[in-house]
Scaffold this motif. Structure first.
Motif, PDB file in Angstrom:
ATOM      1  N   PHE A 261       0.837  -1.202   0.000  1.00 41.89           N
ATOM      2  CA  PHE A 261       0.000   0.000   0.000  1.00 41.89           C
ATOM      3  C   PHE A 261       0.873   1.252   0.000  1.00 41.89           C
ATOM      4  CE2 PHE A 261      -3.767  -2.522   1.354  1.00 41.89           C
ATOM      5  CZ  PHE A 261      -4.665  -2.028   0.415  1.00 41.89           C
TER       6      PHE A 261
ATOM      7  N   TRP B 291       1.594   1.949  -3.537  1.00 39.71           N
ATOM      8  CA  TRP B 291       0.370   2.468  -4.172  1.00 39.71           C
ATOM      9  C   TRP B 291       0.199   3.954  -3.855  1.00 39.71           C
ATOM     10  CZ3 TRP B 291      -3.487   1.540  -7.511  1.00 39.71           C
ATOM     11  CH2 TRP B 291      -4.761   2.060  -7.291  1.00 39.71           C
TER      12      TRP B 291
ATOM     13  N   MET C 229      -5.137  -7.546  -3.718  1.00 42.99           N
ATOM     14  CA  MET C 229      -5.577  -6.165  -3.906  1.00 42.99           C
ATOM     15  C   MET C 229      -5.577  -5.753  -5.371  1.00 42.99           C
ATOM     16  SD  MET C 229      -2.241  -4.027  -2.496  1.00 42.99           S
ATOM     17  CE  MET C 229      -2.211  -4.763  -0.889  1.00 42.99           C
TER      18      MET C 229
ATOM     19  N   MET D 277      -7.664  -3.067  -7.836  1.00 42.24           N
ATOM     20  CA  MET D 277      -6.924  -1.949  -8.426  1.00 42.24           C
ATOM     21  C   MET D 277      -7.056  -1.919  -9.948  1.00 42.24           C
ATOM     22  SD  MET D 277      -3.410  -2.016  -6.241  1.00 42.24           S
ATOM     23  CE  MET D 277      -3.366  -1.457  -4.540  1.00 42.24           C
TER      24      MET D 277
ATOM     25  N   SER E  37     -13.837  -1.034  -8.665  1.00 43.94           N
ATOM     26  CA  SER E  37     -12.975  -1.623  -7.633  1.00 43.94           C
ATOM     27  C   SER E  37     -13.799  -2.469  -6.667  1.00 43.94           C
ATOM     28  CB  SER E  37     -12.163  -0.558  -6.897  1.00 43.94           C
ATOM     29  OG  SER E  37     -12.998   0.344  -6.194  1.00 43.94           O
TER      30      SER E  37
ATOM     31  N   VAL F   3      -8.959  -1.437  -1.022  1.00 43.85           N
ATOM     32  CA  VAL F   3      -8.810  -0.625  -2.235  1.00 43.85           C
ATOM     33  C   VAL F   3     -10.164  -0.060  -2.647  1.00 43.85           C
ATOM     34  CG1 VAL F   3      -8.253  -0.692  -4.702  1.00 43.85           C
ATOM     35  CG2 VAL F   3      -6.750  -1.812  -3.046  1.00 43.85           C
TER      36      VAL F   3
END
Length: 191
Positions: A74, A77, A118, A122, A146, A181
């Motif tokens: 994360f 991200w 995840m 995404m 998402s 997400v």
């Protein structure tokens, strides 16, 4: 109007409100610490914002300091968002940040759509963005896609991450990282 700090604050609130759900899901398909790790990151991000850090920069710092595999991922991200997105928030900047963030995670973790991670939330969000279009409409599409991507993990067999260790036992469980997400994008959508 979406602002960086407003978006991040809404996301942190959603983590706080839903950390028990994330923990429950992770107990079913992982090691059970995901919700607590995200809650700890959210607390760290709030403190960083109070100290003057911008919202996405605060998320980067807080998630990188969080345990588990998901924290650093994360962090990658959110680093893309910290580098690309500022006020006034523009659809093109969010689209580019999401694409770069996804690319960084795929490169670091080797995950792909269908691996029950995840990335399953995404990637559809990234594909949904109209980089030159209306910000609110783009964010609504990203939130919707998402969420659908997160829900799709319910039927997937884990090929990466903790769920890959428990095999069929994780089938029927939404991946908590994918759900987080979806919460990130839904936090940006004006009510």
């Amino acid at each position: 109007m979406v602002t960086v700090d407003g978006w991040v604050a809404a996301f942190l609130d959603r983590i706080e409100d839903g950390h028990e759900e994330l923990t429950r899901l992770d107990r079913l398909a992982g090691d059970g610490d995901f919700g607590d790790n995200l809650r700890r990151a959210a607390t760290g991000a709030r403190h960083a914002m109070i100290a003057g850090a911008g919202g996405f920069a605060a998320l980067v710092t807080a998630f990188r300091a969080t345990g588990g595999t998901s924290g650093p991922l994360f962090g990658l991200w959110f680093r893309a968002f910290a580098r690309q997105v500022s006020d006034p928030v523009q659809a093109g900047d969010v689209a580019e940040a999401a694409r770069r963030g996804l690319d960084a995670i795929v490169s670091a973790a080797g995950a792909a759509v269908g691996d029950n991670t995840m990335v399953d939330a995404m990637a559809p969000a990234v594909l949904s963005f109209d980089s030159g279009g209306d910000l609110d409409a783009s964010l609504r599409r990203a939130a919707r896609e998402s969420a659908a991507g997160a829900e799709s993990t319910r039927e997937l067999l884990g090929r990466r991450g903790r769920s890959s260790y428990v095999g069929e036992h994780a089938r029927g469980v939404v991946d908590p990282g994918a759900l987080a997400v979806a919460w990130f994008f839904s936090a940006a959508v004006p009510e």
